[in-house]
Design an enzyme around this catalytic site. Structure first.
Site, PDB file in Angstrom:
ATOM      1  N   VAL A   1     -16.625   8.078  -6.660  1.00  0.00           N
ATOM      2  CA  VAL A   1     -17.935   8.694  -6.484  1.00  0.00           C
ATOM      3  C   VAL A   1     -18.913   7.885  -7.326  1.00  0.00           C
ATOM      4  O   VAL A   1     -18.503   7.150  -8.227  1.00  0.00           O
ATOM      5  CB  VAL A   1     -17.953  10.191  -6.877  1.00  0.00           C
ATOM      6  N   SER A   2     -20.195   8.031  -7.040  1.00  0.00           N
ATOM      7  CA  SER A   2     -21.196   7.158  -7.659  1.00  0.00           C
ATOM      8  C   SER A   2     -21.632   7.542  -9.065  1.00  0.00           C
ATOM      9  O   SER A   2     -22.232   6.737  -9.759  1.00  0.00           O
ATOM     10  CB  SER A   2     -22.430   7.081  -6.763  1.00  0.00           C
ATOM     11  N   SER A   3     -21.330   8.765  -9.486  1.00  0.00           N
ATOM     12  CA  SER A   3     -21.760   9.170 -10.825  1.00  0.00           C
ATOM     13  C   SER A   3     -20.790  10.202 -11.400  1.00  0.00           C
ATOM     14  O   SER A   3     -20.011  10.819 -10.675  1.00  0.00           O
ATOM     15  CB  SER A   3     -23.170   9.765 -10.786  1.00  0.00           C
TER      16      SER A   3
ATOM     17  N   GLN B   1     -20.846  13.804  -9.838  1.00  0.00           N
ATOM     18  CA  GLN B   1     -20.310  14.053  -8.504  1.00  0.00           C
ATOM     19  C   GLN B   1     -18.836  14.435  -8.571  1.00  0.00           C
ATOM     20  O   GLN B   1     -18.107  14.043  -9.479  1.00  0.00           O
ATOM     21  CB  GLN B   1     -20.505  12.836  -7.617  1.00  0.00           C
TER      22      GLN B   1
END
Length: 100
Positions: free
Chosen positions: A8-10, A13
């Protein structure tokens, strides 16, 4: 061995949706950071541990890389160079099969 790569990007998330999508992995690698950076700790660990005939599974293509097509192809070449296979769940791509 089946190696499931989840990203996931962060940090905020959740990875739940990706984990629910596949339950046949022998080992799961999880990164919580942008896909534009190849220096993701769990991606690098997975690539280092990859053995012949292993299968790298991702839910969707952008989980492996979102940097560029070239970056994606380089990652796929790295997997292939280790005589391993890759599988993209959302696209029904599996290079371990004849129709791969």
């Amino acid at each position: 061995m089946i190696r499931y790569y989840v990203r996931v990007s962060s940090m905020e998330q959740k990875v739940d949706r990706q984990l629910i999508a596949y339950d046949k992995a022998d080992i799961i690698y999880i990164d919580k950071m942008t896909g534009k950076n190849r220096e993701r700790p769990e991606l690098q660990r997975m690539l280092k541990e990859l053995q012949p005939n292993d299968v790298v599974v991702v839910k969707s293509l952008d989980r492996l890389s979102s940097k560029s097509t070239r970056d994606m192809l380089e990652l796929v070449d790295t997997i292939k160079s280790k005589s391993a296979f890759w599988k993209i769940l959302d696209m029904k791509v599996d290079t371990n099969t004849l129709l791969g």
